[in-house]
Write an enzyme that holds these catalytic residues in place. Structure first.
Site, PDB file in Angstrom:
ATOM      1  N   HIS A 211       0.926  -1.289   0.113  1.00 60.06           N
ATOM      2  CA  HIS A 211      -0.041   0.280  -0.310  1.00 60.06           C
ATOM      3  C   HIS A 211       0.682   1.224   0.161  1.00 60.06           C
ATOM      4  CE1 HIS A 211       1.417  -0.227   4.311  1.00 60.06           C
ATOM      5  NE2 HIS A 211       0.973   1.037   4.573  1.00 60.06           N
TER       6      HIS A 211
ATOM      7  N   ARG B 153       7.535  -8.776  16.105  1.00 58.00           N
ATOM      8  CA  ARG B 153       8.187  -6.836  15.359  1.00 58.00           C
ATOM      9  C   ARG B 153       7.478  -6.618  15.973  1.00 58.00           C
ATOM     10  NH1 ARG B 153       7.340  -4.003  11.255  1.00 58.00           N
ATOM     11  NH2 ARG B 153       9.537  -3.040  10.677  1.00 58.00           N
TER      12      ARG B 153
END
Length: 340
Positions: A221, A287
């Protein structure tokens, strides 16, 4: 003057597009989150994007050139204390380590933009992402009270401080960009005025994945913003560069990643590419990242600026609110819809 929160309220999501998976309860990647291997997640190339010292006398030229050739760069000597970045990440870790039932107490409403939930782009894809997020605009007090009824103040103080420092950095970067584009700051009167810019702080968690090759952290995106400032310690962010393909943005200790968004692409009359990016599940560990989105106020009329004599604008004039509304309706065609 409308706010971006009011804009998004006009485009509510389905409840199923808001609630993250209970990642602690799964031992395999469910079909709802399994992406085709052919999507190319296996790319392990590192991209040599520029790292720019903001104290460099040529910082404006270096930033502008990086925006023009890459759409992304890293900054050092940015004056955000590293211990503050550590504190923001530490608070994010504590938030995402809460039991799912507790996190859901701060769930974003279908028409809301703040709180816990999936990335807003989730509704545009037929598979879900291996991601959970928490969005903050201004004070996170209301949602923080739901998460920690008796111990929320530290979280709020750190997040407010983090937003303040990020905005100060964003203003510095924007001044450099305007200098490069030879744009008068008179044309951007809102710049630097307290509380005027549209900003958001996004805390991201990409939980440990049982099969990283079948999942994606964030789908490809572009960002709506002028630009986004990102703090990452563990690799996972990839950008797409024409002629090169997908490659990783390597974390640099003490540096922050800056990537061009759609609004800066429009402002620069397409000189600066709005960089397509995604997050892949590269390492077998959870993460975290922190993103700060920086945009003009919602009613600001955005026109291509810094045009040379005889150069024609490629995009028609559009308010920030209108563009965000177009992107909320169609992730991929918003830019094309305002092309002249």
């Amino acid at each position: 003057m409308s706010t971006l929160s009011e804009v998004y309220a006009q485009y509510p999501l389905k409840v199923d597009d808001i609630i993250p998976l209970d990642f602690d309860s799964v031992v395999t990647v469910p079909d709802s989150h399994a992406w085709p291997i052919s999507d190319g997640f296996e790319s392990n190339d590192w991209l040599s994007i520029p790292t720019i010292d903001l104290k460099d006398p040529d910082a404006a030229k270096l930033i502008g050139h990086a925006c023009e050739t890459w759409g992304v760069f890293q900054v050092v000597n940015h004056d955000i204390p590293l211990n503050l970045l550590d504190e923001v990440e530490s608070e994010a870790r504590q938030l995402f380590s809460l039991p799912t039932t507790q996190k859901l107490k701060a769930l974003r409403s279908p028409g809301g933009v703040t709180g816990y939930g999936l990335a807003r782009i989730s509704s545009f894809f037929n598979k879900f992402m291996w991601h959970e997020g928490f969005t903050i605009i201004g004070s996170p007090l209301d949602h923080a009270r739901e998460l920690w009824p008796n111990d929320y103040q530290k979280f709020c103080d750190i997040m407010v401080d983090g937003q303040k420092k990020m905005e100060e950095l964003a203003i510095t970067i924007m001044h450099n960009i305007l200098e490069y584009l030879a744009v008068s700051e008179e044309e951007m009167k809102w710049l630097g005025s307290p509380g005027v810019a549209s900003t958001a702080l996004q805390l991201n968690s990409y939980p440990l994945c049982p099969d990283p090759n079948r999942a994606i952290g964030l789908a490809p995106h572009t960002d709506n913003s002028l630009f986004t400032i990102l703090h990452q310690r563990i690799s996972g962010l990839q950008i797409f560069k024409e002629g090169v393909g997908w490659g990783f943005v390597q974390p640099v200790t003490g540096a922050l990643v800056v990537n061009v968004g759609d609004l800066l692409h429009i402002l620069s009359n397409a000189r600066f590419p709005s960089v397509v990016h995604r997050v892949v599940m590269k390492e077998a560990k959870q993460r975290f990242s922190v993103a700060f989105f920086y945009s003009p106020p919602a009613d600001f009329n955005l026109d291509p600026l810094g045009l040379s004599f005889g150069q024609i604008p490629l995009y028609r004039s559009v308010t920030v609110a209108e563009y965000f509304g177009r992107k909320a309706k169609d992730l991929e065609k918003a830019l094309a819809s305002i092309r002249i």
